[in-house]
Design an enzyme around this catalytic site. Structure first.
Site, PDB file in Angstrom:
ATOM      1  N   GLN A 100      83.685  51.089 -20.143  1.00 17.88           N
ATOM      2  CA  GLN A 100      83.793  51.451 -18.941  1.00 17.88           C
ATOM      3  C   GLN A 100      84.523  50.628 -17.728  1.00 17.88           C
ATOM      4  O   GLN A 100      84.645  50.869 -16.648  1.00 17.88           O
ATOM      5  CB  GLN A 100      82.248  51.813 -18.172  1.00 17.88           C
ATOM      6  CG  GLN A 100      81.657  52.801 -19.317  1.00 17.88           C
ATOM      7  CD  GLN A 100      80.532  53.205 -18.853  1.00 17.88           C
ATOM      8  OE1 GLN A 100      79.923  52.863 -17.530  1.00 17.88           O
ATOM      9  NE2 GLN A 100      79.562  53.860 -19.504  1.00 17.88           N
ATOM     10  N   HIS A 168      78.491  50.538 -17.098  1.00 17.82           N
ATOM     11  CA  HIS A 168      77.772  50.545 -15.778  1.00 17.82           C
ATOM     12  C   HIS A 168      78.112  49.336 -14.533  1.00 17.82           C
ATOM     13  O   HIS A 168      77.124  48.760 -14.236  1.00 17.82           O
ATOM     14  CB  HIS A 168      76.256  50.425 -16.143  1.00 17.82           C
ATOM     15  CG  HIS A 168      75.536  51.654 -16.764  1.00 17.82           C
ATOM     16  ND1 HIS A 168      74.306  51.915 -16.599  1.00 17.82           N
ATOM     17  CD2 HIS A 168      76.262  52.590 -17.361  1.00 17.82           C
ATOM     18  CE1 HIS A 168      74.227  52.886 -17.323  1.00 17.82           C
ATOM     19  NE2 HIS A 168      75.202  53.455 -17.857  1.00 17.82           N
ATOM     20  N   GLU A 260      71.331  62.087 -10.618  1.00 20.57           N
ATOM     21  CA  GLU A 260      70.783  62.363  -9.324  1.00 20.57           C
ATOM     22  C   GLU A 260      71.580  62.171  -8.271  1.00 20.57           C
ATOM     23  O   GLU A 260      72.840  61.636  -8.290  1.00 20.57           O
ATOM     24  CB  GLU A 260      69.726  60.864  -9.248  1.00 20.57           C
ATOM     25  CG  GLU A 260      68.792  60.894  -9.910  1.00 20.57           C
ATOM     26  CD  GLU A 260      68.005  59.516  -9.828  1.00 20.57           C
ATOM     27  OE1 GLU A 260      66.788  59.402 -10.671  1.00 20.57           O
ATOM     28  OE2 GLU A 260      68.077  58.836  -8.920  1.00 20.57           O
ATOM     29  N   TYR A 270      64.650  52.919  -5.097  1.00 19.32           N
ATOM     30  CA  TYR A 270      64.915  54.445  -5.883  1.00 19.32           C
ATOM     31  C   TYR A 270      64.424  54.441  -7.072  1.00 19.32           C
ATOM     32  O   TYR A 270      64.361  55.239  -7.927  1.00 19.32           O
ATOM     33  CB  TYR A 270      66.308  54.640  -5.773  1.00 19.32           C
ATOM     34  CG  TYR A 270      66.632  55.302  -4.438  1.00 19.32           C
ATOM     35  CD1 TYR A 270      66.660  56.436  -3.966  1.00 19.32           C
ATOM     36  CD2 TYR A 270      67.132  54.213  -3.426  1.00 19.32           C
ATOM     37  CE1 TYR A 270      67.059  56.762  -2.665  1.00 19.32           C
ATOM     38  CE2 TYR A 270      67.418  54.466  -2.101  1.00 19.32           C
ATOM     39  CZ  TYR A 270      67.205  55.814  -1.666  1.00 19.32           C
ATOM     40  OH  TYR A 270      67.387  56.140  -0.455  1.00 19.32           O
ATOM     41  N   TYR A 281      67.465  56.600 -23.997  1.00 22.32           N
ATOM     42  CA  TYR A 281      68.188  57.332 -25.254  1.00 22.32           C
ATOM     43  C   TYR A 281      67.531  57.361 -26.303  1.00 22.32           C
ATOM     44  O   TYR A 281      67.734  58.220 -27.249  1.00 22.32           O
ATOM     45  CB  TYR A 281      69.580  56.634 -25.254  1.00 22.32           C
ATOM     46  CG  TYR A 281      70.434  56.937 -24.235  1.00 22.32           C
ATOM     47  CD1 TYR A 281      71.108  58.147 -24.069  1.00 22.32           C
ATOM     48  CD2 TYR A 281      71.007  55.921 -23.156  1.00 22.32           C
ATOM     49  CE1 TYR A 281      71.977  58.646 -23.048  1.00 22.32           C
ATOM     50  CE2 TYR A 281      71.928  55.998 -22.501  1.00 22.32           C
ATOM     51  CZ  TYR A 281      72.367  57.275 -22.163  1.00 22.32           C
ATOM     52  OH  TYR A 281      73.252  57.685 -21.142  1.00 22.32           O
TER      53      TYR A 281
END
Length: 387
Positions: A100, A168, A260, A270, A281
């Protein structure tokens, strides 16, 4: 954990966990079912292909109506919409491409017309096979041919600590009404750092425009990295945007289920990875938000997931029925999702099946919606009202 079944939205494709970093999880959270995806012939817009890019990630409009587009492998493209010509901007930082990671966001300074400052985010290499996100600012100098360069590039923020892995990063950017720079810093698939104030992973960051620390940040008195933090307990935040009332919203990918949309509140936690409306997972459950009321709960959750990418609030006149709605691109859901608001309450109002993974969504100067698809040979689409 106990969950109420949620209807599967039409047009939702199997999750591509390796690229979207999201997977279909157990049945959802007791919220109303998402809007069924609208068939192409019923969509209120026409989607027109304008150009194509190689793994685009973000875009921003310049005052003259042209576009800057980042490509994940490490290129910054300048697109003249009048001629359709693309020109590469040189002087970009070296990126850690893989998974990513790569070139990320691009935004303009609020006073760009005077100072020509742009801000870019990207993944950068560390030592011993580690990586982390970074944010740099530079002066954009365009030439007469449509190309140009980034001059005097300076890194003003880094994720800390750098860690192994290629997932991430987050690194979405926005300027707020207060003139501060806001950065999403995801938890790099390491879970616990989202709750650790000795680092800035899993946080939303607030800085002055030069990267210095505002004295009124909620944890400023703690000093160090904590002084950067506005909120914590986030997983993978891939969209941040301010609404018309100056409130900050963020969408983030949940684990196996539980994407979310959050209203970001000063100093709030949060809850990730302690609570989530999704599960691990490997099937291990995570307690829901309602089991731990001390943690801020999302305004909207999705399960089945949409794999959200990009977030913007619509303020234009081409689609008056959508004024003040938010739009989110869907990766695994291959969709454009509209979110409607009643004060601080939010709900999915419409879902448009786009047939391809949507990486980014922006509003153009004339009020059109612009989408970037994901992957190689990805289309830049302009959405305008049907006649």
């Amino acid at each position: 954990m106990t969950r109420t079944p949620l209807l599967l939205a039409l047009g939702l494709l199997p999750i591509l966990a390796t690229t979207a970093c999201n997977a279909a999880g157990p049945d959802a959270t007791g919220q109303k079912a998402p809007a069924a995806a609208t068939a192409n012939d019923q969509r209120p817009f026409t989607a027109t292909e304008v150009s194509r890019f190689d793994q685009p990630w973000a875009m921003t409009f310049l005052p003259d109506g042209s576009l800057l587009v980042t490509e994940k492998r490490g290129k910054l493209q300048h697109l003249d919409l009048a001629s359709g010509q693309k020109h590469e901007i040189t002087g970009v930082p070296k990126v850690a491409y893989g998974g990513q990671g790569g070139f990320g966001d691009v935004i303009l300074h609020p006073d760009f017309a005077r100072n020509h400052l742009v801000y870019v985010s990207y993944a950068e290499e560390g030592t011993l096979d580690t990586r982390g996100a970074a944010v740099a600012r530079a002066t954009l100098a365009l030439d007469a041919n449509g190309g140009g360069q980034l001059k005097d590039l300076k890194v003003i923020w880094r994720q800390t600590p750098k860690v192994s892995g290629e997932g991430h990063y987050g690194h979405r950017l926005a300027f707020g009404p207060d003139g501060k720079l806001w950065i999403s810093s995801s938890e790099r698939q390491k879970f616990d750092p989202a709750q650790d104030m000795s680092g800035n992973l899993g946080k939303i960051i607030r800085l002055n425009d030069d990267g210095s620390l505002p004295s009124d940040n909620p944890f400023a008195s703690q000093g160090g990295v904590a002084a950067q933090v506005w909120s914590l307990g986030h997983r993978n935040v891939l969209g941040i945007a301010f609404d018309a009332n100056g409130k900050l919203w963020a969408q983030e990918m949940g684990p196996a289920g539980g994407d979310e949309l959050n209203l970001i509140v000063r100093g709030a936690n949060y809850g990730y990875p302690i609570v989530s409306n999704g599960d691990h997972y490997d099937g291990r459950p995570i307690p829901d938000h309602d089991t731990r009321p001390e943690f801020a709960a999302p305004q909207v959750t999705w399960n089945p997931v949409i794999s959200p990418a990009g977030l913007m609030f619509y303020s234009g006149n081409l689609f008056p029925q959508w004024k003040d709605s938010a739009f989110i691109g869907g990766l695994s859901s291959t969709s454009l999702v509209r979110v409607a608001f009643d004060g601080d309450n939010a709900r999915e109002a419409e879902r448009f099946n786009m047939g391809e993974r949507i990486r980014e969504v922006e509003q153009g100067p004339d009020g059109a919606l612009w989408l970037l698809e994901d992957g190689s040979k990805a289309r830049l689409l302009k959405l305008t009202p049907k006649a």
